[in-house]
Structure formats: C-alpha cells, structure tokens
Design an enzyme around this catalytic site. Structure first.
Site, PDB file in Angstrom:
ATOM      1  N   SER A 153       1.104  -1.181  -0.021  1.00  0.00           N
ATOM      2  CA  SER A 153       0.150  -0.106   0.097  1.00  0.00           C
ATOM      3  C   SER A 153       0.910   1.292  -0.012  1.00  0.00           C
ATOM      4  O   SER A 153       1.709   1.456  -0.938  1.00  0.00           O
ATOM      5  CB  SER A 153      -1.051  -0.153   1.198  1.00  0.00           C
ATOM      6  OG  SER A 153      -1.902   0.671   1.100  1.00  0.00           O
ATOM      7  N   ASP A 252      -9.534  -5.579  -4.568  1.00  0.00           N
ATOM      8  CA  ASP A 252      -9.051  -4.251  -4.198  1.00  0.00           C
ATOM      9  C   ASP A 252      -9.363  -3.195  -4.991  1.00  0.00           C
ATOM     10  O   ASP A 252      -8.916  -3.062  -6.252  1.00  0.00           O
ATOM     11  CB  ASP A 252      -7.298  -4.459  -3.941  1.00  0.00           C
ATOM     12  CG  ASP A 252      -6.794  -2.987  -3.355  1.00  0.00           C
ATOM     13  OD1 ASP A 252      -7.543  -2.143  -3.124  1.00  0.00           O
ATOM     14  OD2 ASP A 252      -5.453  -3.205  -3.355  1.00  0.00           O
ATOM     15  N   HIS A 283      -7.336  -5.763  -0.415  1.00  0.00           N
ATOM     16  CA  HIS A 283      -6.220  -5.157   0.055  1.00  0.00           C
ATOM     17  C   HIS A 283      -5.640  -5.352   1.129  1.00  0.00           C
ATOM     18  O   HIS A 283      -6.086  -5.721   2.149  1.00  0.00           O
ATOM     19  CB  HIS A 283      -6.831  -3.492  -0.004  1.00  0.00           C
ATOM     20  CG  HIS A 283      -5.600  -2.577  -0.030  1.00  0.00           C
ATOM     21  ND1 HIS A 283      -4.894  -2.256  -1.005  1.00  0.00           N
ATOM     22  CD2 HIS A 283      -5.400  -1.631   1.107  1.00  0.00           C
ATOM     23  CE1 HIS A 283      -4.070  -1.479  -0.691  1.00  0.00           C
ATOM     24  NE2 HIS A 283      -4.365  -0.989   0.497  1.00  0.00           N
TER      25      HIS A 283
END
Length: 309
Positions: A153, A252, A283
């Site tokens: 991320s 995601d 995610h």
C-alpha cells in the site's frame, strides 16, 4: 476542539492538530528463534526518530550469504508499524520462506510529518544499512550485492520513490536488485472507473482523507508522491530502474492504479516489469491474514522473484 478526520479503530485527528492512534495487537522482537525466525529492534536515526525491526531465519538452510530485503509498511502514510502482529508474522515467516534478512522500517507518520518526510526517512534507512551491515551481528550473513525493496500500500509507494532516489544518488551504498510492490497506493485527481463506482464511495472517501492528511498542505492528488505520472525523471533514470514485480488484488479497488503503474513503467522503458494478481483477495490481505493460503502463495511468488536476481 472537534474531530476533523477519522479512520475508525485506527486514527483520530482533531482541529487543534492533535492526533490519536489506536494500534492493533503488537508483538515484541525476540532474539530467541520463534516460529523459525529471530527478530531485533534497532534505532535508525534517534534524532527523528526512525526505528526498524530486523528479521532473519533462526537456522539458515545454507551457509551462503543471504539477500537483504528492506520493507516499508502501509497505512496511508498515517498509521502502521512493523510491530503490528500482521506485519511481524508476515515478515518473520517471509524471512524463512525466502531465506533472506529483512529490515522493516518504522518511518515518521502524517499528518504530523507530511510527505516527503516518509521518503526521506526510508531512504535514510538504506544509508544506515550500508553503515551497519559490517558491524550488526544479525547482518553477518547478509549479501549487500543482493538488496531488494518492498512494501505494501503506502509502503509500496515509498519503495518506488526510494528506488528513484537510490538511482539519482550516486552515493547510495547499496545496489538495488529488484522491487516488489504489494497493492501499491497511488492516486490522482482523475478518478478510475472503479473509483467512480457506487460501491467504492466509502473506500474513495477514506483514501481521499489519507491523501489529504499526508500530502503537503495546499497541494492536491496530482502531487508527485501521489500521482506517479507527475514525477519528472530523465530517460537515464528510467533506464537504470531495477527489475520490478507488482502484486495486485482482484477485490482491491486500487487494483486499477496498480495496473496503470505497470503500464506506465513499461512505456518509460523499464526493462523488467511483471504484474501478479491474487484474484479473490482484498487489499493487504497478507497483513490481516498472514497465515492464509493466499499469503503463503504471495510469499512463494516473492521468493521466486528474489531468486532470479
């Protein structure tokens, strides 16, 4: 004093500038082998402060030198820590699977420390690593000719920018062999189709909040740290970009940005770019479900990538 931003169960930001963070379960480091790996906390720069956690196999399967992986956690630049249970378990297990030595970095967080502070802190970790590899006992078996960067991320975003800085800085003490970006966190003022879908309203609002808290005040999501297309680099920099594997998750809503990032790198002439999809996963599933079958597969895929270099 009023609440102006909130990530439930993780973060509250107030109008007077104060910030409250609510960490999930954390795990202490241990030099005793636990689940096949050892770990140790280190201070990278006491003046900032930035810290890190080293992971290595408790009983390496070979006497050969082990590759080095520098990992940057996610959390929208505002939350997260290598001490969190999910990160600790994932990275400890991965050090065994990949037979590598891992330095996971805890950088300073926004909104107290907005970008590019995280990039600067994480690049400093490479300089620290270059200095410490000869004297830190846990680095004794490290192969400084095989260094990899990774992160999930926001940490994937950071890994990209640290790699660029390493290319631009002729004084970087380490040779970066490859990047592994997990569900990288990028954005822009232009919305993707997925971001404009009705079911993404909540995710988009949360992401916009994290960008608003982390981008320098007065700038928008076309800031170079958010929009990878806005980073003005010469052809010579792109020609030196290391091999990269980008991992995306089918469930995601940031997947589109990951795919766009891969296509962008290819257009810039980066020679070795691959994308790998976990079709049924959300995610950062590897942090929330570090012992899942999908996480084990991800660790195997990352290990194979490192073995090629």
């Amino acid at each position: 004093m009023s609440l102006i931003a909130e990530a439930p169960n993780f973060l509250q930001v107030y109008s007077d500038g104060s910030v409250k963070r609510f960490n999930p379960e954390i795990v202490p480091a241990s030099l005793e082998s636990v689940n096949g790996y050892k770990s140790k906390d280190v201070i990278i720069d006491p003046s900032k402060p930035t810290t890190g956690r080293i992971f290595l196999p408790g009983s390496p399967t070979s006497s050969k030198r082990l590759p080095l992986l520098v990992y940057f956690h996610g959390g929208g630049f505002c939350i997260g820590s290598t001490t969190w249970l999910g990160y600790h378990n994932f990275l400890g297990d991965f050090s065994v699977t990949s037979q590598s030595i891992i330095l996971s970095v805890d950088y300073r967080l926004a909104p107290e420390h907005r970008l590019p502070i995280a990039y600067e802190d994480c690049y400093t970790s490479l300089e620290w690593l270059g200095d410490q590899v000869c004297c830190e006992p846990l680095f004794q078996q490290a192969d400084i000719t095989r260094v990899f960067l990774s992160g999930d991320s926001a940490g994937g975003n950071i890994a990209h920018h640290v790699a660029v800085k390493a290319i631009q800085d002729n004084g970087c003490p380490l040779k970066i062999k490859g990047l592994m970006l997990i569900h990288p966190y990028f954005g822009s003022e232009n919305r993707t189709k997925k971001e404009m879908a009705d079911e993404s309203i909540g995710d988009v609002a949360m992401n916009d909040m994290f960008w608003r808290l982390s981008i320098p005040k007065g700038l928008n999501r076309d800031y170079f740290g958010c929009n990878f297309e806005k980073l003005d680099l010469s052809t010579s920099v792109w020609s030196k970009f290391p091999a990269i594997e980008v991992y995306v998750a089918g469930k995601d809503f940031l997947k589109e940005k990951g795919v766009m990032y891969v296509e962008f790198l290819k257009k810039k002439g980066v020679k070795e770019v691959e994308i790998v999809e976990a079709k049924e996963e959300p995610h950062v599933f590897h942090v929330f479900y570090p012992e899942s079958r999908a996480t084990r597969l991800l660790q195997s895929q990352m290990s194979r990538f490192m073995e090629k270099y």
